[in-house]
Enzyme design. Structure first.
Site, PDB file in Angstrom:
ATOM      1  N   VAL A   1      32.988  51.620  61.660  1.00  0.00           N
ATOM      2  CA  VAL A   1      33.819  51.345  60.484  1.00  0.00           C
ATOM      3  C   VAL A   1      34.052  49.847  60.330  1.00  0.00           C
ATOM      4  O   VAL A   1      33.979  49.305  59.217  1.00  0.00           O
ATOM      5  CB  VAL A   1      35.171  52.097  60.589  1.00  0.00           C
ATOM      6  CG1 VAL A   1      36.124  51.670  59.470  1.00  0.00           C
ATOM      7  CG2 VAL A   1      34.945  53.610  60.534  1.00  0.00           C
TER       8      VAL A   1
ATOM      9  N   ARG B   1      34.850  44.328  76.100  1.00  0.00           N
ATOM     10  CA  ARG B   1      33.439  44.711  76.282  1.00  0.00           C
ATOM     11  C   ARG B   1      32.536  44.159  75.182  1.00  0.00           C
ATOM     12  O   ARG B   1      31.407  43.734  75.433  1.00  0.00           O
ATOM     13  CB  ARG B   1      33.344  46.251  76.313  1.00  0.00           C
ATOM     14  CG  ARG B   1      32.046  46.815  76.803  1.00  0.00           C
ATOM     15  CD  ARG B   1      32.178  48.327  77.093  1.00  0.00           C
ATOM     16  NE  ARG B   1      32.904  49.045  76.039  1.00  0.00           N
ATOM     17  CZ  ARG B   1      32.353  49.503  74.916  1.00  0.00           C
ATOM     18  NH1 ARG B   1      31.066  49.343  74.700  1.00  0.00           N
ATOM     19  NH2 ARG B   1      33.088  50.145  74.028  1.00  0.00           N
ATOM     20  N   SER B   2      33.026  44.187  73.927  1.00  0.00           N
ATOM     21  CA  SER B   2      32.174  43.751  72.818  1.00  0.00           C
ATOM     22  C   SER B   2      32.398  42.299  72.419  1.00  0.00           C
ATOM     23  O   SER B   2      31.693  41.765  71.546  1.00  0.00           O
ATOM     24  CB  SER B   2      32.417  44.642  71.600  1.00  0.00           C
ATOM     25  OG  SER B   2      32.076  45.972  71.876  1.00  0.00           O
TER      26      SER B   2
ATOM     27  N   CYS C   1      39.328  60.311  57.227  1.00  0.00           N
ATOM     28  CA  CYS C   1      38.188  60.338  56.307  1.00  0.00           C
ATOM     29  C   CYS C   1      38.076  61.657  55.550  1.00  0.00           C
ATOM     30  O   CYS C   1      37.865  61.671  54.335  1.00  0.00           O
ATOM     31  CB  CYS C   1      36.890  60.043  57.052  1.00  0.00           C
ATOM     32  SG  CYS C   1      36.707  60.945  58.603  1.00  0.00           S
TER      33      CYS C   1
ATOM     34  N   GLN D   1      30.994  67.610  58.578  1.00  0.00           N
ATOM     35  CA  GLN D   1      31.247  66.200  58.807  1.00  0.00           C
ATOM     36  C   GLN D   1      30.141  65.501  59.589  1.00  0.00           C
ATOM     37  O   GLN D   1      29.594  66.040  60.546  1.00  0.00           O
ATOM     38  CB  GLN D   1      32.608  66.041  59.517  1.00  0.00           C
ATOM     39  CG  GLN D   1      33.761  66.495  58.630  1.00  0.00           C
ATOM     40  CD  GLN D   1      35.140  66.305  59.250  1.00  0.00           C
ATOM     41  OE1 GLN D   1      35.918  67.246  59.310  1.00  0.00           O
ATOM     42  NE2 GLN D   1      35.459  65.102  59.705  1.00  0.00           N
TER      43      GLN D   1
ATOM     44  N   HIS E   1      30.458  62.941  54.593  1.00  0.00           N
ATOM     45  CA  HIS E   1      31.129  64.217  54.849  1.00  0.00           C
ATOM     46  C   HIS E   1      31.017  65.085  53.602  1.00  0.00           C
ATOM     47  O   HIS E   1      31.249  64.609  52.484  1.00  0.00           O
ATOM     48  CB  HIS E   1      32.625  64.001  55.133  1.00  0.00           C
ATOM     49  CG  HIS E   1      32.927  63.368  56.460  1.00  0.00           C
ATOM     50  ND1 HIS E   1      31.976  63.147  57.438  1.00  0.00           N
ATOM     51  CD2 HIS E   1      34.105  62.926  56.979  1.00  0.00           C
ATOM     52  CE1 HIS E   1      32.559  62.596  58.495  1.00  0.00           C
ATOM     53  NE2 HIS E   1      33.850  62.437  58.239  1.00  0.00           N
TER      54      HIS E   1
END
Lengths: 346, 346
Positions: free
Chosen positions: B18, B43-44, B132, B159, B252
């Site tokens: 997202v 971590r990222s 969502c 979904q 979805h």
């Protein structure tokens, strides 16, 4: 010891997705087959198929194919059934027809053996096998209808491509491979092979199974409406269906809302379903157990889970119903009907 | 000409499925970004991401990350939001939170801009972005609720895996490749990464999204129940949900039964939906046109089709509602809220 009578059996549509499973079911159930005749369209005639270790050559089905045949299993499309079932019946065969050709004919019993086996006896040469999406739903709902009465059903389906035949299975696999390789697939079969517009099924959900009627519903959806009433023998059951094709190879799943006519206890519903013939309850949210298409594949039962009280209606109930559309939804239901006939002659 | 005010914007969870779409939406909508801060887990951190052709290095998000930030978009999980939103708000940022952390907090507006934009003004530093699966449903149903009143909704969802994040997307692709190669995949992420039991998603349908509550419903299903009431501002709407993960990458789909409070004409429903903001009606059965996940991908709208009168209830209506879960279901709805804030400041 009395000798068991053996039957001359024909499978029409032997090379199709369902036909293949019919042959496997006759084999695995040790059906009392004496002679076996495997029939198909001209295109597939000549194919070699095995039954109990022996090789059979598939022959082209025609009006004269049924001499001596006692039980004929049909799954080669409605047009073939309309054309050939009368010849098979005239030759003395009991036809068990997996197409929609005779299902709504008032003279023809429409049978799910867990629900209305007593209808088999009134056949006049043809017994219709219900639509795959209907069979698993009525099998699961029958014990609830007997106990509480069903006022209303609202069902949304998650249907496997094998319900549209072997070509649709190949199509899903081909499209998936192409997309994984970064190519855009050219849809060729689904949603309805005889209609002009095709849609991608790989990684998609297509809200169309069969053609549309003027009322905005598809024939598949109206089959669920009309066949449910006929099999349950109760025209007062209100049914609303939305039928959707998803990228699953085998196993139809259904999200089913049921409104009962009288109050119920959830524990009673569970125990009714657990004790019903052909039904396996898989329902343990704490350990993440519920029916799954991949686990239903190759098994004859109808699996029911996610059994929970509707929070908005005192007599509402929600269920998740899964079954192998080629077995209970087609081949097994047909062979089950044949077994009932054979046993009643016992 | 007055100079347009530019905003200092932060994206928390910038490397997620997202977060990435939030950055793309800020770009494609020409959002008045002055400074941009991209934040993530340790971590990222260090990942390089592009925005308007310039490279940004993602930094680790912490309590001190929000000095000077005016608008903070959060999509890094509920735990991160609970920990960092108070710091961002204290530093003066308006937080638009895509997690479930604040959605049901009575002090926090829960906003789908097509439905309840007026709620934005009452925020106290946090505005929650709905789930969502809820957003696309309420956006499509709002015009019907305004005109007829909605008594009841029964929804079954189809979904996409991207709703469970980038790892679930990788998982579906990996499992699919393994199955095509004839190997049995080891499920590792779905249905819920933090729970012990995993199920195959490739060529399957999993009737579990998020954890189970004691009432037999999942949190995802109860989000649809509770968020719908809060966004619509009407606790009397009865909602029943069954949420199902299917092997779709993005988009979805929802099969929705709606019971209205007053009689309706189908043509009026069509025209209400056709004229509603953010809604595109795709509904022509004769030419096999209906919303499809693959066609919704990358588009901001909510697509509605299969619009048909329920045959069993005089005020019943059935719809098929599809939207890109990463856009209208998440990133676009959040940026839309941010746009509303910016525009209201003129």
């Amino acid at each position: 010891m009395s000798e068991q009578k053996l039957y001359h059996v024909a499978v029409v549509g032997a090379t199709g997705a369902v036909g293949e499973q019919m042959i496997r079911m006759l084999e695995s159930r040790n059906f009392p087959v004496g002679e076996l005749k495997l029939l198909s369209s001209a295109r597939s005639a000549g194919t070699k198929l095995k039954f109990r270790g022996r090789e059979y050559t598939v022959q082209e089905a025609g009006p004269d194919s049924f001499e001596g045949v006692e039980i004929a299993l049909f799954s080669a499309g409605s047009d073939v059934s309309r054309k050939l079932v009368p010849h098979a019946a005239a030759a003395g065969a009991v036809c068990i027809d997996n197409t929609s050709a005779y299902r709504m004919d008032p003279e023809t019993p429409l049978v799910a053996p867990e629900v209305n086996p007593e209808q088999i006896a009134r056949h006049k040469g043809v017994i219709a096998n219900p639509n795959c999406s209907t069979i698993q739903m009525v099998a699961a709902l029958k014990p609830l209808h007997d106990r509480y009465g069903i006022a209303r059903i609202i069902v949304s389906t998650y249907q496997a491509v094998s319900g549209a035949g072997a070509r649709a299975v190949t199509e899903l696999l081909r499209q998936t491979e192409e997309l994984l390789a970064g190519r855009k697939p050219e849809p060729d079969v689904l949603p309805v092979s005889s209609l002009p517009v095709k849609h991608q099924i790989a990684f998609n959900a297509i809200p169309q199974i069969d053609k549309f009627q003027d009322n905005g519903y598809t024939f598949e959806e109206m089959k669920m409406v009309n066949e449910t009433k006929k099999i349950m023998g109760d025209d007062s059951i209100a049914v609303t269906a939305t039928c959707v094709r998803i990228p699953v190879l085998r196993g139809h799943s259904e999200s089913v809302y049921v409104e009962l006519k009288s109050d119920y206890e959830l524990d009673d519903v569970r125990s009714l379903l657990s004790n019903a013939p052909g039904i396996t309850v898989v329902d343990d949210p704490a350990s993440q157990r519920y029916p799954l298409a991949t686990e239903a594949e190759g098994r004859p039962d109808v699996f029911v889970g996610r059994i929970r009280r509707d929070l908005t209606h005192p007599r509402g109930l929600n269920l998740w119903i899964v079954s192998d559309n080629l077995l209970k939804g087609a081949a097994w239901n047909a062979v089950q009907i044949a077994e009932t006939i054979v046993n009643s002659r016992g």
